[in-house]
Design a protein around this motif. Structure first.
Motif, mmCIF file in Angstrom:
data_model
loop_
_atom_site.group_PDB
_atom_site.id
_atom_site.type_symbol
_atom_site.label_atom_id
_atom_site.label_comp_id
_atom_site.label_asym_id
_atom_site.label_seq_id
_atom_site.Cartn_x
_atom_site.Cartn_y
_atom_site.Cartn_z
ATOM 1 N N PHE B 55 0.826 -1.215 0.000
ATOM 2 C CA PHE B 55 0.000 0.000 0.000
ATOM 3 C C PHE B 55 0.860 1.265 0.000
ATOM 4 C CE2 PHE B 55 -2.343 3.241 2.519
ATOM 5 C CZ PHE B 55 -3.398 3.428 1.665
ATOM 6 N N TYR B 56 1.925 1.224 0.793
ATOM 7 C CA TYR B 56 2.733 2.435 0.943
ATOM 8 C C TYR B 56 3.675 2.654 -0.230
ATOM 9 C CZ TYR B 56 0.608 2.298 5.469
ATOM 10 O OH TYR B 56 -0.318 2.265 6.453
ATOM 11 N N TYR B 57 3.621 1.718 -1.235
ATOM 12 C CA TYR B 57 4.370 1.941 -2.464
ATOM 13 C C TYR B 57 3.407 2.108 -3.618
ATOM 14 C CZ TYR B 57 8.014 0.357 0.576
ATOM 15 O OH TYR B 57 8.847 0.246 1.644
ATOM 16 N N GLY B 58 2.138 2.359 -3.320
ATOM 17 C CA GLY B 58 1.165 2.576 -4.375
ATOM 18 C C GLY B 58 0.278 1.372 -4.619
ATOM 19 N N GLY B 59 0.366 0.339 -3.730
ATOM 20 C CA GLY B 59 -0.447 -0.863 -3.898
ATOM 21 C C GLY B 59 -1.885 -0.686 -3.456
ATOM 22 N N GLU B 60 -2.608 -1.813 -3.416
ATOM 23 C CA GLU B 60 -4.031 -1.847 -3.091
ATOM 24 C C GLU B 60 -4.334 -1.417 -1.651
ATOM 25 O OE1 GLU B 60 -6.938 -4.220 -4.661
ATOM 26 O OE2 GLU B 60 -6.171 -2.769 -6.119
ATOM 27 N N GLY B 61 -5.613 -1.036 -1.411
ATOM 28 C CA GLY B 61 -6.054 -0.829 -0.033
ATOM 29 C C GLY B 61 -6.520 0.582 0.243
ATOM 30 N N GLY B 62 -6.787 0.859 1.548
ATOM 31 C CA GLY B 62 -7.280 2.177 1.935
ATOM 32 C C GLY B 62 -6.851 2.512 3.347
ATOM 33 N N VAL B 63 -7.470 3.511 3.919
ATOM 34 C CA VAL B 63 -7.051 3.971 5.248
ATOM 35 C C VAL B 63 -8.110 3.700 6.312
ATOM 36 C CG1 VAL B 63 -5.420 5.717 4.455
ATOM 37 C CG2 VAL B 63 -7.842 6.292 4.696
ATOM 38 N N LEU B 64 -8.915 2.634 6.098
ATOM 39 C CA LEU B 64 -9.948 2.321 7.081
ATOM 40 C C LEU B 64 -9.354 2.169 8.487
ATOM 41 C CD1 LEU B 64 -12.924 1.739 7.588
ATOM 42 C CD2 LEU B 64 -12.455 -0.679 7.208
ATOM 43 N N ASN B 65 -8.140 1.581 8.554
ATOM 44 C CA ASN B 65 -7.490 1.424 9.863
ATOM 45 C C ASN B 65 -7.354 2.759 10.581
ATOM 46 O OD1 ASN B 65 -5.669 2.241 7.880
ATOM 47 N ND2 ASN B 65 -3.913 1.473 9.040
ATOM 48 N N ALA B 66 -6.955 3.787 9.814
ATOM 49 C CA ALA B 66 -6.740 5.106 10.425
ATOM 50 C C ALA B 66 -8.067 5.797 10.744
ATOM 51 C CB ALA B 66 -5.908 5.989 9.501
ATOM 52 N N ILE B 67 -9.072 5.592 9.866
ATOM 53 C CA ILE B 67 -10.379 6.209 10.134
ATOM 54 C C ILE B 67 -10.939 5.652 11.440
ATOM 55 C CG2 ILE B 67 -12.757 6.458 9.312
ATOM 56 C CD1 ILE B 67 -11.717 6.260 6.468
ATOM 57 N N VAL B 68 -10.954 4.319 11.540
ATOM 58 C CA VAL B 68 -11.508 3.694 12.742
ATOM 59 C C VAL B 68 -10.679 4.056 13.970
ATOM 60 C CG1 VAL B 68 -12.005 1.500 13.866
ATOM 61 C CG2 VAL B 68 -12.561 1.819 11.451
ATOM 62 N N GLY B 69 -9.350 3.983 13.814
ATOM 63 C CA GLY B 69 -8.477 4.310 14.943
ATOM 64 C C GLY B 69 -8.722 5.731 15.438
ATOM 65 N N SER B 70 -8.799 6.689 14.504
ATOM 66 C CA SER B 70 -9.026 8.085 14.877
ATOM 67 C C SER B 70 -10.361 8.267 15.582
ATOM 68 C CB SER B 70 -9.017 8.969 13.632
ATOM 69 O OG SER B 70 -7.722 9.469 13.419
ATOM 70 N N ILE B 71 -11.391 7.612 15.030
ATOM 71 C CA ILE B 71 -12.706 7.768 15.642
ATOM 72 C C ILE B 71 -12.717 7.152 17.042
ATOM 73 C CG2 ILE B 71 -15.127 7.038 15.474
ATOM 74 C CD1 ILE B 71 -14.987 7.583 12.505
ATOM 75 N N TYR B 72 -12.107 5.982 17.185
ATOM 76 C CA TYR B 72 -12.029 5.364 18.521
ATOM 77 C C TYR B 72 -11.349 6.308 19.510
ATOM 78 C CZ TYR B 72 -13.310 0.575 17.062
ATOM 79 O OH TYR B 72 -13.955 -0.532 16.616
ATOM 80 N N ILE B 73 -10.192 6.807 19.091
ATOM 81 C CA ILE B 73 -9.416 7.650 20.017
ATOM 82 C C ILE B 73 -10.170 8.936 20.342
ATOM 83 C CG2 ILE B 73 -7.351 9.091 20.219
ATOM 84 C CD1 ILE B 73 -5.762 6.842 19.013
ATOM 85 N N ALA B 74 -10.704 9.590 19.292
ATOM 86 C CA ALA B 74 -11.393 10.860 19.536
ATOM 87 C C ALA B 74 -12.644 10.647 20.389
ATOM 88 C CB ALA B 74 -11.745 11.530 18.218
ATOM 89 N N CYS B 75 -13.404 9.586 20.099
ATOM 90 C CA CYS B 75 -14.623 9.345 20.882
ATOM 91 C C CYS B 75 -14.279 8.987 22.324
ATOM 92 C CB CYS B 75 -15.467 8.231 20.264
ATOM 93 S SG CYS B 75 -16.290 8.736 18.749
ATOM 94 N N GLY B 76 -13.301 8.091 22.484
ATOM 95 C CA GLY B 76 -12.915 7.688 23.844
ATOM 96 C C GLY B 76 -12.449 8.890 24.647
ATOM 97 N N ALA B 77 -11.595 9.697 24.019
ATOM 98 C CA ALA B 77 -11.045 10.846 24.731
ATOM 99 C C ALA B 77 -12.132 11.872 25.026
ATOM 100 C CB ALA B 77 -9.935 11.486 23.912
ATOM 101 N N THR B 78 -13.055 12.078 24.057
ATOM 102 C CA THR B 78 -14.127 13.052 24.284
ATOM 103 C C THR B 78 -15.029 12.580 25.417
ATOM 104 O OG1 THR B 78 -14.060 13.595 21.941
ATOM 105 C CG2 THR B 78 -15.965 14.373 23.167
ATOM 106 N N LEU B 79 -15.286 11.275 25.458
ATOM 107 C CA LEU B 79 -16.107 10.733 26.537
ATOM 108 C C LEU B 79 -15.474 11.032 27.898
ATOM 109 C CD1 LEU B 79 -18.708 9.055 26.771
ATOM 110 C CD2 LEU B 79 -17.237 7.064 27.161
ATOM 111 N N ILE B 80 -14.175 10.765 28.005
ATOM 112 C CA ILE B 80 -13.483 11.057 29.269
ATOM 113 C C ILE B 80 -13.557 12.553 29.562
ATOM 114 C CG2 ILE B 80 -11.251 11.078 30.445
ATOM 115 C CD1 ILE B 80 -10.550 8.527 28.964
ATOM 116 N N ALA B 81 -13.341 13.368 28.518
ATOM 117 C CA ALA B 81 -13.367 14.822 28.721
ATOM 118 C C ALA B 81 -14.742 15.285 29.196
ATOM 119 C CB ALA B 81 -12.985 15.538 27.430
ATOM 120 N N ILE B 82 -15.801 14.650 28.668
ATOM 121 C CA ILE B 82 -17.153 15.035 29.092
ATOM 122 C C ILE B 82 -17.376 14.656 30.554
ATOM 123 C CG2 ILE B 82 -19.605 14.498 28.798
ATOM 124 C CD1 ILE B 82 -19.104 14.254 25.802
#
Ligand SMILES: Nc1ncnc2c1ncn2[C@@H]1O[C@H](COP(=O)(O)OP(=O)(O)OP(=O)(O)O)[C@@H](O)[C@H]1O
Ligand SMILES: [Mg+2]
Lengths: 272, 284
Positions: B55-82
């Protein structure tokens, strides 16, 4: 007491006795002082409020009327800069000294302020709020009471079809009556009203005035007003203050016709 | 005589108009650049697939890992912040009304925390992790981002709560509320739109920050399934791909940036809708 020594304090105590004329005081303020830093806002106030009467507090702006009202339900607690000493007896409780359950003591008094502050919720919930705080959760009973008190202030017909809409949607005059209704719903004995009509149009003011005349059968009303004519129309007892002191008090007929002090005379005639 | 006032008026108005519209123009320009550059890579695969081999040389795939990871982290952190932020902001505005100096000191500290650069939080979190023998993980990322955004949450909510007129405090106390009842039943409701703004700001900062998660959340091509696994994040996905020498990969960085921007826009719109909907009953 040795009657040959008449000091200022026992003179005022004698006055208190005469003034009561058969009506036991429901509020009794003793040696009340309020300071804000060096500013002596209320100076040794001694005052009895007769039960089921309308007592009007008069006086030039800044003389301490609002502060005196706030001492009675201890809203002075909200202001760190105010230092309060003395006693305020209400129905056998010393409001200023009591530390337990000030919330319950405050329910003995309803507050009506200069402009209405509806709670951020529906018309219905505004009235139900205080009822629930009294520990009443029965739906029927709450509904019954909400209607009862909205009727008591003459608001029921106007709002019965929109009880669940935001209270802020009402006109200012309606909001003020709503605030009165929600205050009455906690079944206070005393109503503290701080210039309740000053933000209202003449018709709404008239409605509030007429309500007060009705309400004094069951409640004691302490009313601050700048409108002399309103004082004449409503007062059973008048207290005139200036610079944090009580200058004169008595029946309105005596006070307004023959003011004993220059200050009151000025206040009455400059006001016209 | 009047011409002076008139020119003054015109000049002032034009300056204000220019500032306002130039800001909007900059925003539009940024979004345009991101979308134009990332457009050809903004495929369904990009959002629906994790990185495949090469993927990092132009191969197949997408960034679902990063989308999910970001949402998990942001939601978890926002929950704690609330959870931490609501009581903290209410405490400042209810229990501390009488204590002006203490209130100001607390606000000063929160503002200072707000101002600390996120890399410092990242370094702090990293040190803490080493001390506790933790690895870079979703949990570590959530905790560090929560530390980063809680002050933002508290101060934003606090600013709105502090504008509530004293008369409303007095009215609710006079009805017989305790301070706690006043805080949660009246002030919280009255300040609800501020609360939503606070959540939005905190979430936006949390999901967009790269430096705080760099050492703490790590990076992986997999979607995390437990709190102790590392998690990828969109800002880091952008960072890694943008530093690649291969043009297609750099394009994917812009696609990832576009995805991040879209998430933030959706959250902003949702927040606006919610705060308009739930502040209808509020005193103005
Ligand atoms: N929290 C406070 N801190 C400092 N000074 C105060 C405070 N509250 C009231 N004062 C001062 O106490 C005096 C009396 O104020 P108060 O509001 O009781 O007057 P008032 O008689 O109600 O006046 P008005 O008719 O204008 O409402 C004023 O000089 C005011 O500046
Ligand atoms: Mg006043």
């Amino acid at each position: 007491m040795n009657s040959s020594v008449i000091t200022d304090t026992n003179l005022s105590e004698i006055n208190l006795g005469i003034r009561g004329n058969g009506h036991p005081p429901i509020v009794s303020v003793k040696n009340l002082n309020v300071y804000a830093g060096n500013h002596h806002i209320l100076k040794n106030i001694n005052l009895d409020i007769p039960k089921n009467k309308i007592t009007v507090l008069l006086g030039p702006s800044g003389c301490g009327k609002t502060t005196l009202l706030k001492c009675m339900n201890r809203l002075t607690d909200l202001y760190h800069e105010l230092k309060v000493t003395g006693d305020v007896w209400i129905d056998g409780d010393n409001i200023l000294k009591s530390n337990d359950n000030i919330a319950a003591l405050r329910q003995k008094m309803g507050l009506l302020s200069q402009r209405p502050y509806p709670l951020p919720m529906s018309i219905f919930k505004n009235v139900a709020y205080g009822i629930k705080l009294k520990g009443i959760y029965d739906k029927k009973l709450i509904q019954y009471n909400v209607e009862k008190y909205l009727r008591e202030v003459g608001l029921w017909e106007e709002v019965k079809d929109r009880l669940h809409q935001p209270a802020v949607g009402l006109s200012i005059g309606q909001q003020q009556r709503l605030c009165l209704a929600r205050g009455l719903a906690v079944r206070p004995q005393i109503i503290l009203a701080d210039e309740p009509t000053s933000a209202l149009d003449p018709i709404s003011s008239k409605i509030i005035e007429n309500l007060f005349k009705e309400l004094k059968k069951n409640y004691t009303i302490i009313l601050v007003t700048h409108v002399l004519r309103q004082a004449v129309r409503l007062a059973d007892h008048v207290v005139f203050m200036s610079y944090g002191e009580i200058i004169e008090e008595g029946a309105p007929a005596d006070l307004f016709k023959n003011p004993a002090t220059e200050k009151l005379r000025e206040y009455i005639y400059d006001g016209n | 005589m009047n011409w002076r006032k008139k020119t003054e008026e015109v000049v002032a108005r034009e300056i204000m108009r220019f500032s306002t519209y130039s800001l909007i123009l900059i925003l539009v320009f940024i979004i345009a650049v991101i979308f134009v550059k990332g457009f050809s890579s903004l495929t369904p695969d990009m959002v629906l697939k994790t990185p495949q081999g090469g993927f990092y040389y132009g191969g197949e795939g997408g960034v679902l890992n990063a989308i999910v990871g970001s949402i998990y982290i942001a939601c978890g952190a926002t929950l704690i912040a609330i959870i931490l932020g609501i009581p903290a902001a209410l405490y400042i505005n209810v229990s501390l009304t009488r204590y002006k100096r203490l209130k100001n000191i607390i606000r000063f500290f929160l503002d200072a925390l707000w101002g600390i650069p996120s890399i410092v939080y990242g370094a702090f979190g990293f040190t803490l992790m080493l001390l506790m023998g933790m690895n870079a993980s979703l949990l570590a990322g959530i905790i560090v981002v929560a530390l980063l955004i809680t002050p933002i949450m508290v101060r934003t909510f606090d600013e709105i709560l502090s504008t509530i007129p004293r008369g409303l405090h007095e009215a609710s106390l006079a009805l017989g509320s305790t301070r706690t009842e006043m805080a949660y039943r009246v002030l919280f409701k009255q300040g609800f739109s501020g609360f939503i703004t606070a959540v939005l700001l905190a979430f936006g900062r949390g999901i967009g920050d790269a430096a705080s998660v760099l050492f703490t959340a790590g990076y992986t091509d997999l979607i995390p399934t437990a709190l102790d696994e590392p998690a990828a994040t969109l800002p880091l996905a952008i960072f890694f791909q943008l530093s690649s020498p291969i043009p297609e990969v750099r394009e994917r960085a812009f696609a990832a940036a576009a995805i991040l921007t879209i998430i933030i826009l959706i959250i902003s719109l949702a927040a606006r809708y919610l705060s308009a909907r739930y502040s209808k009953t509020n005193l103005r």
